[in-house]
Design a protein around this motif. Structure first.
Motif, mmCIF file in Angstrom:
data_model
loop_
_atom_site.group_PDB
_atom_site.id
_atom_site.type_symbol
_atom_site.label_atom_id
_atom_site.label_comp_id
_atom_site.label_asym_id
_atom_site.label_seq_id
_atom_site.Cartn_x
_atom_site.Cartn_y
_atom_site.Cartn_z
ATOM 1 N N GLY A 137 40.859 -11.062 -1.724
ATOM 2 C CA GLY A 137 42.208 -10.670 -2.092
ATOM 3 C C GLY A 137 42.685 -9.538 -1.217
ATOM 4 N N LEU A 138 43.709 -9.769 -0.442
ATOM 5 C CA LEU A 138 44.318 -8.732 0.389
ATOM 6 C C LEU A 138 45.677 -9.216 0.856
ATOM 7 C CD1 LEU A 138 43.903 -10.101 3.392
ATOM 8 C CD2 LEU A 138 41.707 -8.973 3.319
ATOM 9 N N SER A 139 46.426 -8.364 1.508
ATOM 10 C CA SER A 139 47.714 -8.730 2.077
ATOM 11 C C SER A 139 47.483 -9.280 3.477
ATOM 12 C CB SER A 139 48.652 -7.522 2.130
ATOM 13 O OG SER A 139 49.813 -7.849 2.867
ATOM 14 N N ARG A 140 47.449 -10.584 3.581
ATOM 15 C CA ARG A 140 47.177 -11.192 4.879
ATOM 16 C C ARG A 140 48.261 -10.864 5.896
ATOM 17 N NH1 ARG A 140 44.043 -13.288 1.312
ATOM 18 N NH2 ARG A 140 42.270 -14.652 1.825
ATOM 19 N N SER A 141 49.494 -10.802 5.462
ATOM 20 C CA SER A 141 50.572 -10.488 6.399
ATOM 21 C C SER A 141 50.442 -9.064 6.921
ATOM 22 C CB SER A 141 51.929 -10.673 5.726
ATOM 23 O OG SER A 141 52.046 -9.863 4.567
ATOM 24 N N ASP A 144 54.242 3.408 1.086
ATOM 25 C CA ASP A 144 55.484 3.435 1.872
ATOM 26 C C ASP A 144 55.696 2.150 2.670
ATOM 27 O OD1 ASP A 144 53.261 3.969 3.432
ATOM 28 O OD2 ASP A 144 54.405 5.147 4.899
ATOM 29 N N ARG A 145 54.785 1.181 2.525
ATOM 30 C CA ARG A 145 54.887 -0.082 3.266
ATOM 31 C C ARG A 145 54.814 -1.248 2.288
ATOM 32 N NH1 ARG A 145 51.339 0.327 8.752
ATOM 33 N NH2 ARG A 145 51.821 2.469 9.331
ATOM 34 N N PRO A 146 55.930 -1.769 1.888
ATOM 35 C CA PRO A 146 55.909 -2.865 0.908
ATOM 36 C C PRO A 146 55.174 -4.083 1.449
ATOM 37 C CG PRO A 146 58.113 -1.942 1.139
ATOM 38 C CD PRO A 146 57.291 -1.349 2.240
ATOM 39 N N ASP A 147 54.437 -4.719 0.562
ATOM 40 C CA ASP A 147 53.713 -5.941 0.909
ATOM 41 C C ASP A 147 54.645 -7.129 0.670
ATOM 42 O OD1 ASP A 147 51.952 -8.033 1.261
ATOM 43 O OD2 ASP A 147 50.908 -7.716 -0.649
ATOM 44 N N GLU A 148 54.943 -7.898 1.733
ATOM 45 C CA GLU A 148 55.889 -9.006 1.572
ATOM 46 C C GLU A 148 55.291 -10.194 0.843
ATOM 47 O OE1 GLU A 148 56.170 -11.710 5.375
ATOM 48 O OE2 GLU A 148 56.383 -9.608 5.960
ATOM 49 N N GLY A 149 53.974 -10.314 0.807
ATOM 50 C CA GLY A 149 53.336 -11.401 0.077
ATOM 51 C C GLY A 149 53.370 -12.716 0.824
ATOM 52 N N ALA A 150 52.902 -13.766 0.149
ATOM 53 C CA ALA A 150 52.825 -15.091 0.761
ATOM 54 C C ALA A 150 54.207 -15.570 1.172
ATOM 55 C CB ALA A 150 52.190 -16.074 -0.219
ATOM 56 N N LEU A 151 54.257 -16.281 2.290
ATOM 57 C CA LEU A 151 55.525 -16.730 2.846
ATOM 58 C C LEU A 151 56.158 -17.793 1.955
ATOM 59 C CD1 LEU A 151 57.320 -16.448 5.453
ATOM 60 C CD2 LEU A 151 56.187 -18.523 6.243
ATOM 61 N N GLY A 162 43.100 -3.347 3.187
ATOM 62 C CA GLY A 162 43.644 -4.704 3.061
ATOM 63 C C GLY A 162 45.059 -4.758 2.535
ATOM 64 N N TYR A 163 45.608 -3.620 2.139
ATOM 65 C CA TYR A 163 46.973 -3.582 1.607
ATOM 66 C C TYR A 163 47.725 -2.429 2.247
ATOM 67 C CZ TYR A 163 45.455 -6.827 -2.015
ATOM 68 O OH TYR A 163 44.969 -7.918 -2.679
ATOM 69 N N PRO A 164 49.022 -2.581 2.431
ATOM 70 C CA PRO A 164 49.796 -1.469 2.993
ATOM 71 C C PRO A 164 49.888 -0.316 2.010
ATOM 72 C CG PRO A 164 51.258 -3.235 2.285
ATOM 73 C CD PRO A 164 49.856 -3.758 2.142
#
Length: 875
Positions: free
Chosen positions: A782-786, A809-816, A804-806
């Motif tokens: 589990g991590l933010s692949r983007s 201050d850096r939002p995680d956009e998640g799966a496309l 593995g996560y921003p």
């Protein structure tokens, strides 16, 4: 001819059978800007996400750039001489049926014409078949039984004009997105229009359905038999001058609603909607065709339209939508083993003689050749000793793919023409011939509504690549038939094809484009899209409104379709696997896999599994499943969803030995075929499923190509490199040494370990830039692949990288979700929560998602439904 930068060229998309017009503008650096052609009748400027991304797929990465013989580079003359000599020698020693061509619905019509002429008219065998056999042969057989010829009666505009549109076995939203957009726009403009979806799966196409019938898989003919029986019971048969009418109705009356798996009220609703208006269009695709009774399913649909006279008029008729850009063009030139050029009948001696006379051919085939499955069986037993595979990858895409690969490997002489250097099939060839790809080719294609459009050359060929028609004609010349294959330009081939269609038209064929028999190169270059036929006898439009067909009697023919009992499952293989496509990939991804944004939507092979089945098997979301049939094995990521029925999981077809060796789905599919069409049943493979006992899971990114060393891996392209999903039963003894081999790097990585949790994370950084990273855990990672992917090559290797996560201050956009504009699920959910977005259009206005190709709009609506507390989420 290539074009200078900023010159916009009108061409046609390389993907599905919709046949969208494309505006391609070279940038002077080898790239292309892509836009939809607003003047093309098929799409009027619309493009799906794959079409819009065409400019990202034209590089030379992985291309076959020169001929090769047994792995060494060779010149064209040497390679062509070898092919011609080997085929000539094989024919002389073993006869014409000892050789075969296996071709593709992605060839241009001119390529197809030359291959068919060489095999059927000069080699003298019917042994040329096409991968279109796998997707629409049952429609061809059904059309020929009912109409006397392979005619698509209607036009795209009928879908928009209809009062009721029925989609049968068609995930139109993902497989033919622009047609879906046209349907959705028509329904929005005319709220009284009704849409019925008949599909065992709840696909995104159901988003606009007024009625979704989750039919028992394989029971489509049963449902349309019930409809025909009801047509007769209500006295709605309008054309009694049909062959086989009484027999077809009698057979239909034996059908039972219980076999469909539908409730009586669902069946009643379907019958009432279908019969409420004359303006009914029934659209069908692979869910109908890819069956061991696919032809009967097609004829069950055609029977209902024939009986009610709902055919050939605006807003009514059956409509087969094809999967490949030129499946129709291949049908027109006789690219199937059991067909003849220009829709003539290969079993008719008069037709064969007419074509032979026109071609001045020395030895015409005496009848049909081997269909695809039988062709590769003949290769397996040594009956076919020389095989030429053109523009397709049967070692992946054929049923029993492992068996087909072994057969090709045993064949005495194998030639493969392709654009890519390494595929599952090119690895088995003795001779490789580099072909031009989309953007480099020049010719024509025909879409699902019989519209012929130009594909135009925009870029120079890669390396020494040559057009397929040129390669085939050069072999024909070297086999001794110089004059018959002495074209200098594809316009000359098209003109010959059009001239032959005049002969066919005089014999009663529906296919006649003889108005183009004398076209010049200038005419060809400027050719506008047109509907066939185009001849002094008839121009464009619909067929059969006058009640005249191409049967011997001139009447339409109804077919008595027998009910088929549901198939029992064997104890060792209790599940039935459905296979198909996903939104952002195409066939075996040799093109679409080059686009980073297309790869992001679904980056690895998966198994959609009903929650009850997942619970029974002990499989959780994102774990891995071993899938086995009597013919092969696969390992797939588990996606638990109630979109599929219990006992009927779904898996996509796109992954290969180059992208995910254990994800080759057609290795599982048995070579069971429809007895009339020869089309394989690709949606009902008996399988067993069990847990894959993963000792560890991993995720990796690399700026350079990597070589995964584990039991399961799936590669995808990123804008700055590559990513891989990984898993294996056993962990390596030395993770650092293992990762160095995988990434091809020597330096020491930055390492973070949590021995208690079994977590390992490491990163290779050179000159302050991230070169590669590996994340390992005992469960799915589990991590933010983007987030991790975006760090590749960046100097901003912040401490949160290995987390593995921003950071906050850096939002995680998640799966496309929206591939057109790169909008992730978390971005959409934040918009819903913080901006009060309540409709799909509001999401589009705020985030742009869903405002280009529209393919993601059903997913956006599903997110609204799941995350808005009231029922006002709407269009």
């Amino acid at each position: 001819m290539t074009h200078p930068a900023s010159t916009t060229i009108r061409t046609t998309c390389a993907y599905c059978g919709v046949g969208c017009g494309v505006l391609a503008t070279p940038d002077g650096k080898g790239g292309l800007a892509i836009a939809g052609d607003p003047d093309h009748p098929a799409n009027r400027g619309r493009l799906c996400v794959k079409g819009a991304a065409l400019g990202e797929t034209i590089g030379h990465e992985g291309r076959l750039l020169a001929p090769s013989i047994d792995g060494r580079e060779a010149g064209w003359d040497e390679a062509l001489d070898l092919v011609a000599n080997q085929f000539s020698r094989t024919i002389a020693e073993h006869g014409p049926d000892s050789v075969a061509f296996y071709v593709s619905g992605q060839l241009l019509t001119e390529d197809y014409y030359v291959a068919n002429k060489l095999m059927k008219g000069f080699i003298g065998s019917g042994n040329i078949d096409t991968n279109s056999r796998l997707c629409m042969a049952s429609s061809v057989a059904g059309h020929r039984r009912a109409f006397g010829t392979d005619t698509v009666p209607g036009l795209y505009e009928d879908i928009e004009l209809a009062d009721t549109v029925v989609l049968v076995g068609s995930n139109l939203a993902w497989c033919h997105p622009v047609l879906f957009q046209r349907l959705a726009a028509a329904r929005e403009a005319r709220p009284d229009m009704r849409v019925i979806v008949i599909d065992p799966r709840r696909t995104v196409t159901c988003d606009i359905a007024d009625l979704h019938l989750e039919i028992e898989p394989g029971a489509d003919a049963e449902l349309f038999n019930l409809l025909l029986s009801e047509i007769a019971a209500r006295g709605m048969i309008r054309d009694r001058d049909l062959e086989g009418l009484d027999e077809a109705v009698a057979a239909a009356r034996l059908s039972k609603g219980a076999r469909t798996g539908l409730r009586p009220e669902q069946i009643a609703a379907f019958l009432d909607l279908w019969l409420a208006s004359d303006k009914v269009v029934t659209v069908y695709s692979q869910g109908v065709n890819q069956s061991d009774n696919g032809t009967d399913k097609v004829n069950a649909i055609l029977n209902c339209h024939l009986a009610t006279g709902r055919i050939g008029h605006p807003a009514m008729g059956p409509f087969s939508v094809t999967g490949q850009p030129n499946a129709m063009g291949g049908r027109e030139v006789g690219g199937l083993a059991n067909t003849l050029a220009c829709h003539l009948d290969i079993d008719d001696p008069g037709h064969r003689h007419a074509v032979q006379e026109f071609w001045r051919a020395p030895r015409m085939t005496v009848g049909p050749g081997l269909k695809a499955v039988d062709m590769f069986r003949a290769v397996e037993i040594g009956k076919i000793k020389a095989l030429w595979i053109i523009c397709t990858n049967p070692a992946v895409s054929m049923p029993e793919a492992d068996r087909v690969a072994r057969a090709i490997a045993k064949c005495d002489f194998v030639v493969v023409s392709d654009i890519m250097a390494r595929t599952d099939t090119t690895r088995l060839a003795h001779v490789l011939l580099p072909a031009t790809g989309w953007g480099e080719k020049d010719g024509t294609v025909t879409n699902s509504e019989r519209r012929i459009s130009r594909q135009r050359r925009v870029l120079a060929p890669a390396g020494q690549a040559r057009d397929d028609w040129w390669i085939i004609s050069q072999v024909g010349r070297r086999m001794g038939w110089y004059k018959a294959f002495a074209w200098d330009d594809p316009s000359e081939i098209f003109a010959e094809h059009a001239a032959l269609s005049a002969v066919a038209g005089a014999l009663g064929s529906d296919f006649d484009i003889s108005d183009h028999a004398r076209l010049s190169r200038t005419d060809y270059d400027g050719m506008e899209p047109f509907l066939w036929p185009q001849s002094p006898r008839k121009r464009g439009g619909r067929f059969f409104a006058d009640g005249r067909y191409h049967t011997q009697s001139g009447k339409g023919r109804m077919i008595a379709v027998s009910s088929q009992e549901p198939r029992a499952t064997a104890a060792e293989y209790p599940y039935r696997l459905n296979t198909g496509r996903v939104r952002d990939h195409w066939h075996s991804m040799t093109r679409s896999g080059l686009s980073p944004r297309l790869a992001r939507h679904m980056a690895e092979p998966f198994l959609e599994l009903h929650p009850m089945d997942a619970t029974r098997l002990g499989l959780g979301p994102a774990t891995l499943a071993e899938v086995e049939s009597a013919h092969g094995q696969a390992v797939l990521r588990v996606l638990v969803t109630d979109r599929v029925q219990q006992g009927h999981p779904f898996a996509p077809i796109h992954w290969t030995g180059e992208t995910a060796p254990t994800g080759r789905i057609d290795a599982l599919v048995p070579a069971v075929t429809d007895p009339l069409s020869g089309q394989p049943a690709s949606k009902s493979a008996p399988i067993a499923i069990r847990q894959f006992a993963a000792g560890w899971y991993g995720f990796a990114v690399s700026a350079a190509p990597m070589c995964p060393i584990c039991d399961y891996w799936a590669l995808a392209t990123l804008s700055g490199g590559y990513q891989a999903e990984l898993a294996s039963r056993h962990a390596p003894e030395d993770w650092i040494a293992h990762s160095k081999r995988m990434f091809g790097l020597e330096g020491e990585p930055l390492v973070v370990k949590d021995l208690r949790r079994g977590v390992l994370r490491l990163a290779f950084i050179e000159d302050g830039r991230l070169q590669a990273a590996l994340f390992v855990a005992p469960e799915p990672v589990g991590l933010s692949r983007s987030h991790v992917a975006a760090a590749l090559g960046s100097e901003d290797c912040t401490p949160d990288l290995l987390a593995g996560y921003p950071g906050a201050d850096r939002p995680d956009e998640g799966a496309l979700v929206c591939a057109c504009f790169g909008v992730g699920v978390n971005t959409i959910l934040r918009g819903i929560a913080t901006q009060g977005l309540l409709t799909v259009d509001e999401i589009g206005a705020a985030l742009r998602a869903g405002t280009n190709c529209g393919s993601c709009r059903p997913e956006l609506r599903a997110l609204l439904t799941a995350n808005v507390s009231n029922d006002i989420a709407a269009e």
